[in-house]
Write a protein that holds these residues in place. Structure first.
Motif, PDB file in Angstrom:
ATOM      1  N   GLU A 197       0.838  -1.204   0.000  1.00 51.00           N
ATOM      2  CA  GLU A 197       0.000   0.000   0.000  1.00 51.00           C
ATOM      3  C   GLU A 197       0.874   1.255   0.000  1.00 51.00           C
ATOM      4  O   GLU A 197       0.608   2.214  -0.728  1.00 51.00           O
ATOM      5  CB  GLU A 197      -0.903   0.035   1.250  1.00 51.00           C
ATOM      6  CG  GLU A 197      -2.121  -0.879   1.175  1.00 51.00           C
ATOM      7  CD  GLU A 197      -2.993  -0.579  -0.033  1.00 51.00           C
ATOM      8  OE1 GLU A 197      -3.296   0.604  -0.260  1.00 51.00           O
ATOM      9  OE2 GLU A 197      -3.345  -1.534  -0.760  1.00 51.00           O
ATOM     10  N   ALA A 198       1.894   1.241   0.838  1.00 51.54           N
ATOM     11  CA  ALA A 198       2.789   2.405   0.938  1.00 51.54           C
ATOM     12  C   ALA A 198       3.462   2.683  -0.401  1.00 51.54           C
ATOM     13  O   ALA A 198       3.675   3.839  -0.769  1.00 51.54           O
ATOM     14  CB  ALA A 198       3.836   2.170   2.017  1.00 51.54           C
ATOM     15  N   LEU A 199       3.791   1.616  -1.118  1.00 48.50           N
ATOM     16  CA  LEU A 199       4.488   1.803  -2.389  1.00 48.50           C
ATOM     17  C   LEU A 199       3.543   2.314  -3.486  1.00 48.50           C
ATOM     18  O   LEU A 199       3.998   2.755  -4.536  1.00 48.50           O
ATOM     19  CB  LEU A 199       5.177   0.507  -2.822  1.00 48.50           C
ATOM     20  CG  LEU A 199       6.302   0.038  -1.881  1.00 48.50           C
ATOM     21  CD1 LEU A 199       7.029  -1.158  -2.463  1.00 48.50           C
ATOM     22  CD2 LEU A 199       7.293   1.159  -1.581  1.00 48.50           C
ATOM     23  N   LYS A 200       2.248   2.265  -3.230  1.00 46.40           N
ATOM     24  CA  LYS A 200       1.304   2.861  -4.184  1.00 46.40           C
ATOM     25  C   LYS A 200       1.176   4.372  -3.961  1.00 46.40           C
ATOM     26  O   LYS A 200       0.637   5.086  -4.792  1.00 46.40           O
ATOM     27  CB  LYS A 200      -0.080   2.217  -4.022  1.00 46.40           C
ATOM     28  CG  LYS A 200      -0.169   0.818  -4.626  1.00 46.40           C
ATOM     29  CD  LYS A 200      -1.566   0.255  -4.423  1.00 46.40           C
ATOM     30  CE  LYS A 200      -1.573  -1.262  -4.573  1.00 46.40           C
ATOM     31  NZ  LYS A 200      -2.638  -1.881  -3.755  1.00 46.40           N
ATOM     32  N   MET A 201       1.638   4.826  -2.786  1.00 49.77           N
ATOM     33  CA  MET A 201       1.514   6.255  -2.466  1.00 49.77           C
ATOM     34  C   MET A 201       2.562   7.061  -3.223  1.00 49.77           C
ATOM     35  O   MET A 201       3.612   6.534  -3.588  1.00 49.77           O
ATOM     36  CB  MET A 201       1.758   6.486  -0.968  1.00 49.77           C
ATOM     37  CG  MET A 201       0.755   5.834  -0.065  1.00 49.77           C
ATOM     38  SD  MET A 201       1.270   6.074   1.666  1.00 49.77           S
ATOM     39  CE  MET A 201       0.061   5.029   2.485  1.00 49.77           C
ATOM     40  N   SER A 202       2.272   8.360  -3.387  1.00 47.46           N
ATOM     41  CA  SER A 202       3.292   9.242  -3.949  1.00 47.46           C
ATOM     42  C   SER A 202       4.410   9.386  -2.913  1.00 47.46           C
ATOM     43  O   SER A 202       4.193   9.131  -1.719  1.00 47.46           O
ATOM     44  CB  SER A 202       2.696  10.612  -4.240  1.00 47.46           C
ATOM     45  OG  SER A 202       2.405  11.269  -3.018  1.00 47.46           O
ATOM     46  N   TYR A 203       5.576   9.790  -3.366  1.00 46.18           N
ATOM     47  CA  TYR A 203       6.692   9.966  -2.432  1.00 46.18           C
ATOM     48  C   TYR A 203       6.312  10.966  -1.332  1.00 46.18           C
ATOM     49  O   TYR A 203       6.610  10.746  -0.165  1.00 46.18           O
ATOM     50  CB  TYR A 203       7.953  10.428  -3.176  1.00 46.18           C
ATOM     51  CG  TYR A 203       9.130  10.561  -2.253  1.00 46.18           C
ATOM     52  CD1 TYR A 203       9.822   9.432  -1.819  1.00 46.18           C
ATOM     53  CD2 TYR A 203       9.534  11.806  -1.771  1.00 46.18           C
ATOM     54  CE1 TYR A 203      10.876   9.540  -0.943  1.00 46.18           C
ATOM     55  CE2 TYR A 203      10.591  11.923  -0.897  1.00 46.18           C
ATOM     56  CZ  TYR A 203      11.263  10.790  -0.488  1.00 46.18           C
ATOM     57  OH  TYR A 203      12.305  10.898   0.395  1.00 46.18           O
ATOM     58  N   ASP A 204       5.644  12.042  -1.714  1.00 43.51           N
ATOM     59  CA  ASP A 204       5.264  13.052  -0.720  1.00 43.51           C
ATOM     60  C   ASP A 204       4.312  12.495   0.328  1.00 43.51           C
ATOM     61  O   ASP A 204       4.382  12.847   1.499  1.00 43.51           O
ATOM     62  CB  ASP A 204       4.612  14.263  -1.404  1.00 43.51           C
ATOM     63  CG  ASP A 204       5.639  15.083  -2.165  1.00 43.51           C
ATOM     64  OD1 ASP A 204       6.847  14.895  -1.896  1.00 43.51           O
ATOM     65  OD2 ASP A 204       5.239  15.896  -3.019  1.00 43.51           O
ATOM     66  N   GLU A 205       3.423  11.619  -0.121  1.00 46.97           N
ATOM     67  CA  GLU A 205       2.478  11.035   0.831  1.00 46.97           C
ATOM     68  C   GLU A 205       3.207  10.138   1.832  1.00 46.97           C
ATOM     69  O   GLU A 205       2.912  10.153   3.029  1.00 46.97           O
ATOM     70  CB  GLU A 205       1.387  10.260   0.090  1.00 46.97           C
ATOM     71  CG  GLU A 205       0.189   9.996   0.989  1.00 46.97           C
ATOM     72  CD  GLU A 205      -0.915   9.207   0.295  1.00 46.97           C
ATOM     73  OE1 GLU A 205      -0.896   9.091  -0.947  1.00 46.97           O
ATOM     74  OE2 GLU A 205      -1.788   8.694   1.020  1.00 46.97           O
ATOM     75  N   VAL A 206       4.174   9.378   1.340  1.00 44.95           N
ATOM     76  CA  VAL A 206       4.980   8.551   2.243  1.00 44.95           C
ATOM     77  C   VAL A 206       5.682   9.452   3.259  1.00 44.95           C
ATOM     78  O   VAL A 206       5.662   9.197   4.462  1.00 44.95           O
ATOM     79  CB  VAL A 206       6.019   7.712   1.454  1.00 44.95           C
ATOM     80  CG1 VAL A 206       6.948   6.968   2.406  1.00 44.95           C
ATOM     81  CG2 VAL A 206       5.326   6.719   0.535  1.00 44.95           C
TER      82      VAL A 206
END
Lengths: 109, 280, 319
Positions: free
Chosen positions: C247-256
């Motif tokens: 799930e985290a890897l689906k997020m944009s870098y900024d969201e992470v």
């Protein structure tokens, strides 16, 4: 104080099976436990073993347990390296059999 | 036995900075939060060069956090230190390389706050925040020199010292201490007798404690044998770091002895660059 | 080795470091780097008569989750408490460096489409920090790992997982919160100072190191989730950790990045507000802190099952 290294060499049973995988690793060096690295090695069926252990004075026990493993499993052309941390002979025997079983399974799947 | 600078962070500031140049609690126009009295922070000049200094004052207690005294870096202290570093990066952001102001860390700390509230609210975050800020300041080109004048111990040394480009220490005659745990503690935990550990540490500085061993390992850039030499030595190292950075050799500016050659024999498998060798 | 599907159901807590590493990434994609066959044992432990391990207590390698290369560092608590020695630390740092090299190569190869392919670093922590048998090297290793995390900023997401038996303590306690995102299970624990040392500093009346339940409340996953030191709390299976990383890897870098606790002036200021709250209130226990953040039945939280806790927990508000 230093760790000690024991080396053993066993003649295989007459009807031995060669250890097939290139290598297989099993176990964790926890307290009272050990790991073993099994490697295929063409050496006229011989089984060679290197044991690294902090415990001294159990050379003959190691030899007995390892000889039993070689006789029971009829395995050959195998080099094993064991990192031990106070595993009992029972644990050693169990871990080795388990490792060999898993190593074979690994080849089949 | 020479004199000791243990507990004398403030005195060290006055010895290292140009006379009367230290302004405490402020970075230019920015006033630091009035917290963490054990963290003495300010700006001044060192041989005419504008710098920021972050030191420990072992003589004060933090009135709000009872386990924080004697130079312990608590949550307030560590965040105040991190704030300083980030402010420096911000204030110098438009300056060219070579003009980013140096940070001088004067180190005399026995540890991080060992308390319940500290665990509840995250001492680990505070000390981690300070480390990240220093690593970022180095990336931007701020030279960082740590000068150990007393205790440099474990987690507190990791945040206040080990992220520097160059680490210097007064030699052991000044009763400096550098370790994770004293040899007696290591003996207890590893269940070895202290005599054989002491003997072993002579040939393998990897677990021994003390400035001498840490220097042998390569963890210290230089041992300073006189308090009067601190100022000149720090100045010289700042110049060296600037030079390194200018040559684009920032990795070389921070010559970590890690990992050692005994581990580097695995080099073909590891993407290392190394600059150091054991000096044993 | 058990099948990947089977391992997804298995307790993360009970598994070995290698089982976690292999099964945290997509099926059949894991390649171990510096595997046991490389026999990279510690050069320092034998001198002290201490048992060695072929992996020095950490499994490192690379696998894939979807299109993304995932560099995995997985610590083994059964070997000297997962403590970081020189080889162990070197393997960690080398993995970070490989991830950065991989990032550069991918960027070069897919200049217009690299964002969906950038690598990640995932660390499964199980450690008490510096290995005392090689203390100085362990200390330096910690500093190097922190520097690597900083080097990854702005490029590579670094995700910390804590759900292991030993937990994550000592120096690694600040390494884990320096990652972009921490994922924990209820059974995971994070701390800096060991309970015995705290008892020594505060007195037994204030802090009883033998009170396991108290220590669990303070260091455990639920507390870290309420405090937002942990971004996510998952159930204790390898599969749940795997899914959350995916799930985290689906997020944009900024969201992470938005899940970071520390790493900027803004975040430091946010943490300082928390420290102010700590100074102004006389919190005796984690339950007091939970109540402060609006958890009415704070004394029942520790016994709550996962679903109920996630449904009801009031977390620290972000500024």
């Amino acid at each position: 104080m230093a760790l000690q290294e024991l080396n053993f060499s066993f003649k295989p049973e007459k009807n031995f099976t060669s250890f097939a995988p290139e290598w297989f690793h099993s176990g964790v060096v926890g307290s009272g436990d050990m790991e073993v690295l099994m490697e295929h090695k063409k050496q006229d069926g011989k089984v060679t073993v290197k044991v690294v252990t902090p415990v001294t004075g159990f050379d003959q026990v190691w030899e007995k347990v390892l000889a039993k493993f070689v006789a029971e499993t009829k395995i050959g052309n195998l080099h094993m390296e064991i990192n031990d941390n106070n595993a009992t002979p029972f644990i050693v025997h169990m871990r080795l059999k388990q490792a060999l079983f898993e190593a074979k399974g690994d080849v089949e799947s | 036995m020479g004199m000791t600078m243990l507990g004398k962070g403030r005195k060290a500031i006055s010895m290292i900075l140009d006379e009367g140049s230290f302004v405490e609690g402020k970075i230019d126009e920015y006033t630091l939060p009035d917290i963490g009295p054990g963290a003495v922070i300010g700006t001044g000049s060192l041989k005419g060069r504008k710098i920021a200094v972050i030191a420990n004052d072992a003589m004060v207690r933090n009135p709000r956090f009872p386990v924080v005294y004697s130079g312990v870096i608590g949550m307030e202290e560590a965040y105040k230190m991190a704030t300083t570093v980030y402010k420096m990066i911000e204030l110098d952001k438009d300056k060219p390389q070579g003009e980013k102001r140096p940070l001088v860390l004067i180190v005399d700390t026995p540890g991080n706050g060992p308390g319940k509230v500290e665990e509840l609210f995250g001492m680990n975050k505070a000390t981690g925040a300070y480390q990240l800020s220093l690593a970022e300041a180095r990336q931007h080109g701020h030279p960082i020199v740590a000068m150990i004048i007393g205790r440099a111990i474990s987690g507190a040394f990791l945040c206040h010292g080990l992220q520097a480009d160059h680490i210097l220490s007064l030699s052991e005659e000044f009763q400096t201490m550098i370790h994770v745990m004293p040899l007696a503690g290591i003996a207890r935990i590893t269940k070895r007798d202290i005599e054989s550990l002491t003997e072993l540490s002579k040939t393998n500085p990897v677990f021994a404690s003390g400035a001498g061993f840490f220097y042998k390992l390569g963890g210290l850039e230089e041992l300073v044998n006189s308090v009067d030499d601190m100022k000149d030595t720090i100045d010289r190292h700042i110049t060296e770091i600037y030079k390194c950075n200018a040559e684009g050799n920032s990795e070389k500016c921070r010559p970590s002895p890690f990992p050692s050659p005994s581990v580097l024999k695995y080099t073909p498998l590891l993407p290392w660059q190394t600059h150091h060798t054991y000096d044993v | 080795m058990r099948k990947w599907e089977e391992m997804q159901e298995r307790s993360f807590y009970e598994s070995t470091a290698r089982e976690r590493a292999i099964n945290l990434v997509d099926k059949g994609t894991f390649t171990e780097l510096l595997a046991p066959i490389d026999k990279m044992t510690s050069p320092h432990l034998p001198i002290l008569g201490e048992a060695v391990s072929f992996d020095d207590g950490v499994v490192t390698g690379v696998g894939k989750i979807g299109k993304r290369p995932v560099f995995v560092i997985s610590q083994e608590g059964r070997f000297i408490g997962g403590a970081v020695g020189e080889v162990h630390g070197a393997k960690m740092v080398a993995t970070f460096r490989l991830a950065q090299q991989s990032y550069e190569k991918i960027k070069e190869k897919y200049p217009n489409d690299y964002e969906s392919r950038i690598p990640a670093v995932v660390i499964s922590f199980e450690t008490g920090g510096v290995r005392l048998h090689e203390a100085n090297a362990g200390l330096l290793a910690h500093a190097e790992v922190m520097e690597q995390i900083q080097h990854c900023r702005g490029k590579i997401p670094v995700i910390g997982l804590v759900g292991s038996k030993v937990g994550c303590f000592g120096g690694m306690g600040f390494v884990v919160v320096a990652t972009d995102m921490v994922i924990m299970s209820d059974r995971g624990r994070i701390g800096l100072t060991g309970p015995e040392v705290i008892e020594e500093a505060m007195g037994k009346k204030e802090f009883d190191a033998s009170d396991k339940s108290l220590i669990y409340r303070i260091t455990g996953g639920k507390h870290k989730y309420i405090m937002r030191d942990a971004a996510y709390l998952v159930k204790d299976t390898i599969g749940d950790f795997h899914k959350q990383v995916a799930e985290a890897l689906k997020m944009s870098y900024d969201e992470v990045q938005s899940h970071r606790c520390i790493g900027s002036l803004k975040l430091v200021e946010e943490q300082l507000e928390l420290v102010k709250i700590a100074a102004e209130n006389n919190f005796k226990d984690a339950t007091d802190v939970w109540a402060y953040f609006g958890n009415k039945k704070s004394d029942q939280i520790q016994d709550q099952f996962y679903d109920e806790f996630i449904r009801e927990a009031k977390r620290r508000p972000r500024r």
